[in-house]
Design an enzyme around this catalytic site. Structure first.
Site, PDB file in Angstrom:
ATOM      1  N   ARG A 101      15.663  60.307 -20.623  1.00 13.82           N
ATOM      2  CA  ARG A 101      15.113  59.174 -21.379  1.00 13.82           C
ATOM      3  C   ARG A 101      15.513  57.852 -20.714  1.00 13.82           C
ATOM      4  NH1 ARG A 101      16.194  58.913 -27.719  1.00 13.82           N
ATOM      5  NH2 ARG A 101      18.276  58.353 -26.997  1.00 13.82           N
ATOM      6  N   LYS A 203      14.332  52.759 -24.937  1.00 18.49           N
ATOM      7  CA  LYS A 203      15.536  52.307 -25.650  1.00 18.49           C
ATOM      8  C   LYS A 203      16.072  51.015 -25.033  1.00 18.49           C
ATOM      9  CE  LYS A 203      19.059  54.792 -28.215  1.00 18.49           C
ATOM     10  NZ  LYS A 203      18.550  54.446 -29.535  1.00 18.49           N
ATOM     11  N   GLU A 239       9.098  53.882 -37.462  1.00 13.17           N
ATOM     12  CA  GLU A 239      10.461  54.402 -37.556  1.00 13.17           C
ATOM     13  C   GLU A 239      11.340  53.430 -38.323  1.00 13.17           C
ATOM     14  OE1 GLU A 239      10.973  54.216 -33.030  1.00 13.17           O
ATOM     15  OE2 GLU A 239      12.993  53.815 -33.728  1.00 13.17           O
TER      16      GLU A 239
HETATM   17  C1  COI Z   1      21.700  56.150 -31.858  1.00  9.40           C
HETATM   18  O1  COI Z   1      21.376  56.823 -32.829  1.00  9.40           O
HETATM   19  O2  COI Z   1      22.466  56.587 -30.999  1.00  9.40           O
HETATM   20  C2  COI Z   1      21.147  54.825 -31.645  1.00  9.40           C
HETATM   21  O3  COI Z   1      20.970  54.479 -30.541  1.00  9.40           O
HETATM   22  C3  COI Z   1      20.914  53.911 -32.762  1.00  9.40           C
HETATM   23  C4  COI Z   1      21.876  52.775 -32.743  1.00  9.40           C
HETATM   24  C5  COI Z   1      21.295  51.599 -33.443  1.00  9.40           C
HETATM   25  C6  COI Z   1      23.200  53.150 -33.331  1.00  9.40           C
END
Ligand code: COI
Length: 356
Positions: A101, A203, A239
């Site tokens: 990813r 991300k 989401e």
């Molecule tokens: C995760 O779930 O690892 C994320 O990247 C979300 C984050 C906002 C804690």
């Protein structure tokens, strides 16, 4: 060959003895930074290959004020977890998926990225160096945060000339203050998280800064978080700020399809596979807001949130409650199946876990 033997063959490192544990209160972990011992850092030129890198004491890093990440948000992050087993060994969950990813996101953000092997090896090194921070079984996990950032100096808008791949870790407990109790979400009708053609499907750090406003307003009103709708029709589920969403109706589980505006969650993908293996019908498609309001159960998935049941949804002033505010049967079943695998309590037929 049995599944254990098969998995063993795909594992690269051997089981190690449990280290001494850090001296903290393991019963009180939330989702906040607990500084640990070491972080991993590697560097790459713009069109080059990341150097091997290495471990350093955890602490502040130096960066030019005109670094690409500081000025233009050229950066990505990942999130994965390590769990300690009763026998002292440490399990990682699908780290190659995070590596892939990151590579996909890096391509979208014009950044070089570490190879899958480099990423997984760096994660292992960082976890082992911080082994005493992996919580005891049943007390939480070690959250692993890989970062990829344009660390070289720019002034005009352009990809940075140098990149940093950094990994730090922190022991964590539950993400939401509700713990494992159902969360209360509000559907956002004004702000949007992503647009078609944008970066919602990767991300990148900016996606998370962009949701802080709506999240702060929701939290001030007592909601746990915000559920976003698509920005074109304002009708289809996308989401939650930090996780994917699933609805359950008549034993069919549906979740918004990945179409560029939704993060392809690794927990999302794993839950789909776990649910299918347990005989559920799972549909990845457009899920309209009306279906959410008429669902039997709703739950969220993510590395940080794991599987989080939703107790209520508020949309345009109307509040709908699920499961008498208890945890729904399907959410509970999938939560147990996934966490048993992640913690090494059930047989890992799919070879998802990697032993440190
Ligand atoms: C995760 O779930 O690892 C994320 O990247 C979300 C984050 C906002 C804690």
């Amino acid at each position: 060959m049995g599944s254990n033997a098969r998995c063993e063959a795909s594992r690269t490192s051997t089981i190690q003895e449990a280290s001494e544990l850090a001296d903290i209160n393991w019963d009180n972990l939330g989702f906040g930074l607990v500084p640990t011992d070491y972080m991993y850092i590697a560097k790459s030129p713009i069109d080059g290959v990341f150097t091997e890198g290495g471990l350093q004491r955890f602490g502040p890093i130096q960066m030019c004020p005109s670094a690409g990440i500081l000025n233009y948000g050229q950066g990505l992050f990942e999130g994965l977890k390590a769990y300690r087993k009763e026998d002292g060994s440490i399990l990682l969950f699908r780290p190659e998926e995070n590596a892939w990813r990151m590579r996909t996101g890096a391509e979208r953000m014009c950044m070089p990225s570490p190879t899958v092997e480099h990423f997984v090896d760096a994660v292992k090194k960082t976890v082992l160096a911080n082994k005493r921070w992996v919580p005891p079984p049943g007390k939480g996990s070690l959250y692993i945060r890989p970062l990829l950032m344009g660390s070289g100096a720019v002034l005009g808008l352009a990809p940075a000339p140098e990149y940093t791949f950094l990994i730090f870790v922190s022991p964590v407990g539950n993400y939401f203050k509700e713990g494992l109790a159902p969360i209360n979400l509000i559907v956002e009708n004004e702000f949007h998280r992503a647009i078609p053609g944008g970066t919602g499907g990767v991300k990148t750090i900016g996606n998370y800064a962009a949701v802080l406003k709506a999240q702060s307003i929701a939290k001030a009103k007592g909601y746990s978080d915000v559920l976003y709708l698509d920005s074109v029709h304002k009708k289809y589920l996308e989401e939650v700020s930090s996780c994917n969403v699933f609805v359950v109706k008549d034993k069919v589980i549906s979740t918004p399809a990945i179409k560029g505006t939704i993060l392809p969650g690794i927990t999302r993908k794993s839950i789909i596979e776990v649910a299918q293996s347990q005989g559920f019908q799972v549909e990845e498609r457009l899920v309209a807001i009306d279906e959410l309001l008429e669902a039997d159960e709703v739950f969220c998935t993510g590395t940080a949130v794991v599987v989080s049941p939703v107790g209520s949804i508020t949309y345009l002033g109307k509040r709908v409650e699920y499961g008498d505010e208890g945890v729904g049967i399907v959410s509970q079943q999938l939560y147990s199946a996934l966490t048993s695998l992640q913690m090494g309590l059930s047989e890992d037929k799919l070879c998802w876990t990697v032993v440190e």
